[in-house]
Write an enzyme that holds these catalytic residues in place. Structure first.
Site, mmCIF file in Angstrom:
data_model
loop_
_atom_site.group_PDB
_atom_site.id
_atom_site.type_symbol
_atom_site.label_atom_id
_atom_site.label_comp_id
_atom_site.label_asym_id
_atom_site.label_seq_id
_atom_site.Cartn_x
_atom_site.Cartn_y
_atom_site.Cartn_z
ATOM 1 N N GLY A 1 3.380 6.350 8.121
ATOM 2 C CA GLY A 1 4.670 6.390 7.700
ATOM 3 C C GLY A 1 5.518 5.539 8.134
ATOM 4 O O GLY A 1 6.662 5.336 7.641
ATOM 5 N N ASN A 2 5.258 4.892 9.409
ATOM 6 C CA ASN A 2 6.189 3.548 9.413
ATOM 7 C C ASN A 2 5.798 2.529 8.807
ATOM 8 O O ASN A 2 6.676 1.407 8.662
ATOM 9 C CB ASN A 2 5.661 3.084 10.921
ATOM 10 C CG ASN A 2 6.394 3.919 12.009
ATOM 11 O OD1 ASN A 2 5.911 4.682 12.902
ATOM 12 N ND2 ASN A 2 7.693 3.671 12.073
ATOM 13 N N SER A 3 4.726 2.333 7.911
ATOM 14 C CA SER A 3 4.300 1.315 6.856
ATOM 15 C C SER A 3 5.898 0.991 5.954
ATOM 16 O O SER A 3 6.330 1.595 5.460
ATOM 17 C CB SER A 3 3.395 1.786 5.905
ATOM 18 O OG SER A 3 2.115 1.898 6.862
ATOM 19 N N HIS B 1 0.965 -1.106 -0.187
ATOM 20 C CA HIS B 1 0.020 -0.027 -0.122
ATOM 21 C C HIS B 1 0.788 1.110 -0.102
ATOM 22 O O HIS B 1 0.309 2.460 -0.338
ATOM 23 C CB HIS B 1 -0.850 0.099 1.000
ATOM 24 C CG HIS B 1 -0.250 0.403 2.494
ATOM 25 N ND1 HIS B 1 0.062 -0.753 3.456
ATOM 26 C CD2 HIS B 1 0.006 1.410 2.945
ATOM 27 C CE1 HIS B 1 0.346 -0.176 4.460
ATOM 28 N NE2 HIS B 1 0.427 1.160 4.259
ATOM 29 N N GLY C 1 -6.508 -22.779 -4.000
ATOM 30 C CA GLY C 1 -7.902 -22.202 -4.393
ATOM 31 C C GLY C 1 -8.926 -22.858 -3.629
ATOM 32 O O GLY C 1 -9.990 -23.329 -4.067
ATOM 33 N N ASP D 1 0.338 -7.753 2.281
ATOM 34 C CA ASP D 1 0.797 -6.412 1.940
ATOM 35 C C ASP D 1 2.137 -6.294 1.834
ATOM 36 O O ASP D 1 2.557 -5.232 2.717
ATOM 37 C CB ASP D 1 0.131 -5.603 3.030
ATOM 38 C CG ASP D 1 0.281 -3.824 2.878
ATOM 39 O OD1 ASP D 1 0.276 -3.697 1.857
ATOM 40 O OD2 ASP D 1 -0.042 -3.286 3.571
#
Length: 410
Positions: free
Chosen positions: A256-258, A152, A311, A182
């Site tokens: 911002g730490n992401s 993200h 699946g 992510d």
């Protein structure tokens, strides 16, 4: 930073105590005086008995008080000596108080050492998209310019600048986007960079030290916060979708730490910071480094990022979900799609013969449980690998071979 929310009698009587009864005369050689102090039985004749009793009454208390005083003095001296020995001795360089203070700051010194070690490998990522600009963090894991961050952070980027701790800037590009969780891989054209040491998240224990580092709010670059691992195996839902098998920490993580690092007390990266809870304070989440490692290795090998896939849509079983669905087994992955089939049409699972209602209990002999969810076990294998699943079906266990496919983009 993604914002997330968690998806997840009577007291017994006091036990009887059994204590032995004291002997009627457990010390037959000692008498008791009226004041409670013991005295030796007299070894003299009857004619001297009164004199002996007067002597004991006159000096007994003074002697005992003297012995007690000596005991206190020697006890205090011994305690001080033991403290000095435990602290490594005075060595003529200071007093005991100084050495105790040095001991108390050892843990803080470890955090300082970790911060110094990991900081050069943490970058700030400035991203431009068609909708504006944003800032996140990343971790250099190869000296040749390979960086791992959150999906993200870089999704939709039209331009990207990577800011290093030493003040250098490099243009960056997205090498690949993870189709499972992510994560994303970013590349810069540089060599000789400081790379982080990667740990093993499989050995993490609740309560151990966790240190987060990144660029909170996109302004305070290379900020360090410390806490502990609060829980493991968390499942949350974010704006990007569902994330499984996460580490939970109370080390402060902010927007911002992401993409920044979560490290242990040795300075090894154990997770990639990814989300915070909007419903409480001190609740942050990181993707375990063992989940990230396969795509990091794929990038180093120069191949396209891919994840294994069978699946199925399933419910991760525990005691609560098993009770809610009247199931006797409370560990495993119960294939259930709700309104739609739990087996994706055209998937490896369909080709292998898996069906709705099956409960997958093991992957290659490893039991599926809270600490080893299905997805965490599958990511260890590459697409194309044939694996054996233990499946509970109609009360009997059967083994089914499945050829792993490539997970499609979500």
């Amino acid at each position: 930073m993604s914002k997330a929310s968690d998806s997840t009698g009577d007291r017994s009587q006091e036990p009887l105590r059994f204590e032995p009864e004291p002997a009627e005369n457990s010390q037959p050689w000692v008498e008791k005086l009226d004041d409670g102090y013991p005295k030796p039985e007299p070894l003299v004749g009857d004619s001297d008995e009164a004199h002996v009793e007067r002597s004991v009454s006159g000096i007994g208390r003074r002697a005992i008080l003297g012995l007690l005083a000596l005991s206190l003095i020697f006890g205090a001296a011994g305690g001080a000596g033991a403290t000095v020995l435990l602290l490594g001795g005075l060595n003529g360089s200071g007093d005991i108080g100084t050495q105790i203070r040095q001991t108390l700051v050892s843990e803080q010194s470890a955090t300082v050492s970790v911060a110094e070690q990991i900081s050069p490998a943490i970058v700030t990522i400035e991203v431009t998209t068609t909708s504006g600009e944003s800032v996140g963090s990343g971790v250099i894991y190869s000296a040749d310019g390979w960086i791992i961050t959150n999906r993200h952070v870089v999704d939709g980027a039209t331009a990207m600048t990577i800011h290093l701790e030493d003040g250098r800037d490099f243009p960056g590009r997205v090498y690949g986007i993870d189709t499972l969780t992510d994560l994303a891989i970013v590349k810069v054209d540089a060599t000789g960079l400081t790379a982080a040491t990667l740990g093993r998240s499989s050995a993490i224990q609740v309560g151990q030290t966790a240190i987060a580092i990144g660029s909170p709010l996109g302004v305070y670059t290379n900020s360090v916060t410390a806490g502990i691992i609060s829980a493991i195996g968390r499942e949350i839902t974010t704006e990007s979708g569902r994330l499984d098998g996460l580490l939970q920490t109370d080390a402060a993580i902010n927007p911002g730490n992401s993409g920044g690092a979560l490290v242990d007390s040795s300075g090894a990266v154990i997770g990639i910071n990814t989300a915070i809870s909007t419903e409480g304070a001190g609740i942050g989440f990181a993707i375990p480094i063992d989940i990230a490692r396969p795509i990091m290795e794929q990038a180093l090998a120069g191949i396209e990022l891919s994840r294994p896939w069978i699946g199925i849509r399933y419910v991760a079983l525990n005691r609560r979900t098993a009770a809610e669905n009247n199931l006797t087994l409370f560990q495993g992955a119960w294939i259930s799609g709700g309104a739609e089939s739990g087996v994706v049409p055209g998937s490896p699972a369909e080709a292998a013969g898996l069906a709705d209602g099956d409960i997958v209990t093991k992957v290659q002999g490893v039991l599926i449980d809270d600490l080893h969810p299905l997805q965490d076990l599958l990511v260890q294998y590459s697409p194309g690998t044939v694996i054996v699943l233990d499946v509970l079906r109609a009360g009997a266990t059967v083994q089914i071979s499945v050829t792993l496919g490539i997970r499609p983009n979500q």
